[in-house]
Design a protein around this motif. Structure first.
Motif, PDB file in Angstrom:
ATOM      1  N   TYR A  98     -15.854 116.995  73.478  1.00 52.53           N
ATOM      2  CA  TYR A  98     -16.283 116.497  72.164  1.00 52.53           C
ATOM      3  C   TYR A  98     -15.831 117.457  71.072  1.00 52.53           C
ATOM      4  CZ  TYR A  98     -19.931 115.375  68.593  1.00 52.53           C
ATOM      5  OH  TYR A  98     -20.625 115.065  67.449  1.00 52.53           O
ATOM      6  N   GLN A  99     -16.039 118.746  71.284  1.00 54.36           N
ATOM      7  CA  GLN A  99     -15.647 119.736  70.283  1.00 54.36           C
ATOM      8  C   GLN A  99     -14.135 119.736  70.057  1.00 54.36           C
ATOM      9  OE1 GLN A  99     -17.303 123.212  72.093  1.00 54.36           O
ATOM     10  NE2 GLN A  99     -19.396 122.788  71.408  1.00 54.36           N
ATOM     11  N   LEU A 100     -13.364 119.472  71.117  1.00 55.04           N
ATOM     12  CA  LEU A 100     -11.902 119.469  71.002  1.00 55.04           C
ATOM     13  C   LEU A 100     -11.368 118.330  70.138  1.00 55.04           C
ATOM     14  CD1 LEU A 100     -10.633 120.415  74.576  1.00 55.04           C
ATOM     15  CD2 LEU A 100     -10.199 121.661  72.454  1.00 55.04           C
ATOM     16  N   LEU A 101     -12.174 117.317  69.897  1.00 57.46           N
ATOM     17  CA  LEU A 101     -11.716 116.196  69.074  1.00 57.46           C
ATOM     18  C   LEU A 101     -11.527 116.606  67.614  1.00 57.46           C
ATOM     19  CD1 LEU A 101     -14.053 113.317  70.337  1.00 57.46           C
ATOM     20  CD2 LEU A 101     -11.726 113.848  71.092  1.00 57.46           C
ATOM     21  N   GLN A 175     -28.752 113.672  63.974  1.00 58.58           N
ATOM     22  CA  GLN A 175     -27.695 112.847  64.546  1.00 58.58           C
ATOM     23  C   GLN A 175     -27.205 113.443  65.862  1.00 58.58           C
ATOM     24  OE1 GLN A 175     -24.593 112.394  61.620  1.00 58.58           O
ATOM     25  NE2 GLN A 175     -25.826 111.067  60.326  1.00 58.58           N
ATOM     26  N   GLU A 176     -26.701 112.551  66.741  1.00 55.65           N
ATOM     27  CA  GLU A 176     -26.106 113.018  67.985  1.00 55.65           C
ATOM     28  C   GLU A 176     -24.807 112.286  68.221  1.00 55.65           C
ATOM     29  OE1 GLU A 176     -24.843 114.534  71.422  1.00 55.65           O
ATOM     30  OE2 GLU A 176     -25.060 112.344  71.308  1.00 55.65           O
ATOM     31  N   GLY A 177     -23.789 113.070  68.577  1.00 52.89           N
ATOM     32  CA  GLY A 177     -22.508 112.487  68.939  1.00 52.89           C
ATOM     33  C   GLY A 177     -21.744 111.917  67.772  1.00 52.89           C
ATOM     34  N   ASN A 182     -12.750 103.462  68.930  1.00 53.09           N
ATOM     35  CA  ASN A 182     -13.215 103.403  70.317  1.00 53.09           C
ATOM     36  C   ASN A 182     -13.395 104.789  70.930  1.00 53.09           C
ATOM     37  OD1 ASN A 182     -13.351 100.616  70.326  1.00 53.09           O
ATOM     38  ND2 ASN A 182     -11.270 100.357  71.114  1.00 53.09           N
ATOM     39  N   VAL A 183     -13.550 105.795  70.077  1.00 48.36           N
ATOM     40  CA  VAL A 183     -13.800 107.162  70.526  1.00 48.36           C
ATOM     41  C   VAL A 183     -15.301 107.436  70.483  1.00 48.36           C
ATOM     42  CG1 VAL A 183     -13.449 109.606  70.027  1.00 48.36           C
ATOM     43  CG2 VAL A 183     -11.561 107.991  69.755  1.00 48.36           C
ATOM     44  N   ILE A 184     -15.810 107.972  71.585  1.00 46.84           N
ATOM     45  CA  ILE A 184     -17.209 108.392  71.657  1.00 46.84           C
ATOM     46  C   ILE A 184     -17.232 109.861  72.071  1.00 46.84           C
ATOM     47  CG2 ILE A 184     -19.376 108.155  72.939  1.00 46.84           C
ATOM     48  CD1 ILE A 184     -18.739 105.175  73.208  1.00 46.84           C
ATOM     49  N   GLY A 185     -17.882 110.674  71.260  1.00 50.04           N
ATOM     50  CA  GLY A 185     -18.085 112.081  71.586  1.00 50.04           C
ATOM     51  C   GLY A 185     -19.577 112.361  71.643  1.00 50.04           C
TER      52      GLY A 185
END
Length: 247
Positions: A98-101, A175-177, A182-185
């Protein structure tokens, strides 16, 4: 006859810190129960990922060192990743993935690990670590899991959900994520999808639509999964009945 759904598991030899393999197994089994074929493509750290060849991508979590190595590898063809994301490639990124996005992950010493810059997102290390069970309200109902992260993430996109119990992206904004196209982190792991079959099915349907595989996923008998979720929320998270009815 439909071709197999191609699911890429990126760098499982490096990014499997939080049992991310369980997410792959869940996706594969829920498709098999419905009679669909799945091809799992395990991309090792010595391989170049090819986003144009996948229908769904899983990017898991790892240590700072592994995250830096993976980021360096993925940035070699970052233009392809950006094009694929904008074209609607479904991508599930958990914790370090997630962080790499985003643009970077800043370590406690100020060093910044560059990300892929696929999203308008930044992460900075903080203290204490945000650890514990978590529940969030999302478009597919309540998502449950476990979080354990030192990073505080902030972004300019829609969240995956709002925090009911737990910390979320940074412990401050509720908030979370993240959800972008279509990207989910998310920071929710343990792994994520076995605990949340509705989310797994949403991701699979996105992948089928992206791949041009015909059909709508029929409901499965998830009574055992729902009973486990109910017990978890009542006993481990002590959520009130008013919250549980929105599961």
């Amino acid at each position: 006859m439909n071709r197999p759904l191609r699911i890429a598991h990126l760098y499982p030899d490096l990014l499997n810190l939080y049992a991310d393999k369980g997410n792959i197994l869940t996706l594969q089994q829920r498709m098999a129960w419905r009679g669909y074929a799945v091809e799992i493509i395990r991309v090792q750290h010595t391989d170049d990922a090819k986003p144009g060849e996948y229908d769904l991508v899983l990017l898991g979590g790892g240590s700072d060192r592994e995250q830096e190595l993976v980021g360096r590898t993925l940035r070699r063809n970052v233009a392809e990743w950006k094009a694929a994301v904008e074209d609607g490639l479904p991508l599930l990124a958990v914790c370090g993935g997630y962080q790499l996005l985003g643009e970077y992950y800043q370590l406690p010493n100020g060093t910044k690990i560059p990300g892929l810059e696929l999203l308008d997102l930044r992460t900075e290390a903080g203290s204490p670590r945000l650890i514990g069970n978590i529940a969030i309200q999302s478009e597919v109902g309540i998502i449950l899991g476990f979080e354990n992260h030192g990073g505080r993430t902030r972004h300019r996109h829609a969240p995956l959900g709002t925090v009911i119990s737990g910390h979320g992206n940074n412990g401050e904004d509720g908030q979370e994520g993240v959800r972008y196209k279509n990207v989910i982190g998310t920071y929710i792991h343990g792994p994520l999808l076995p605990k949340n079959p509705a989310l797994a099915d949403m991701i699979l349907q996105l992948a089928m639509d992206y791949a041009g595989i015909s059909g709508t996923l029929r409901p499965l008998d998830d009574r055992m999964e729902q009973a486990a979720r109910q017990a978890f929320m009542e006993r481990r998270m002590e959520l009130a009945p008013a919250v549980l009815q929105h599961k």
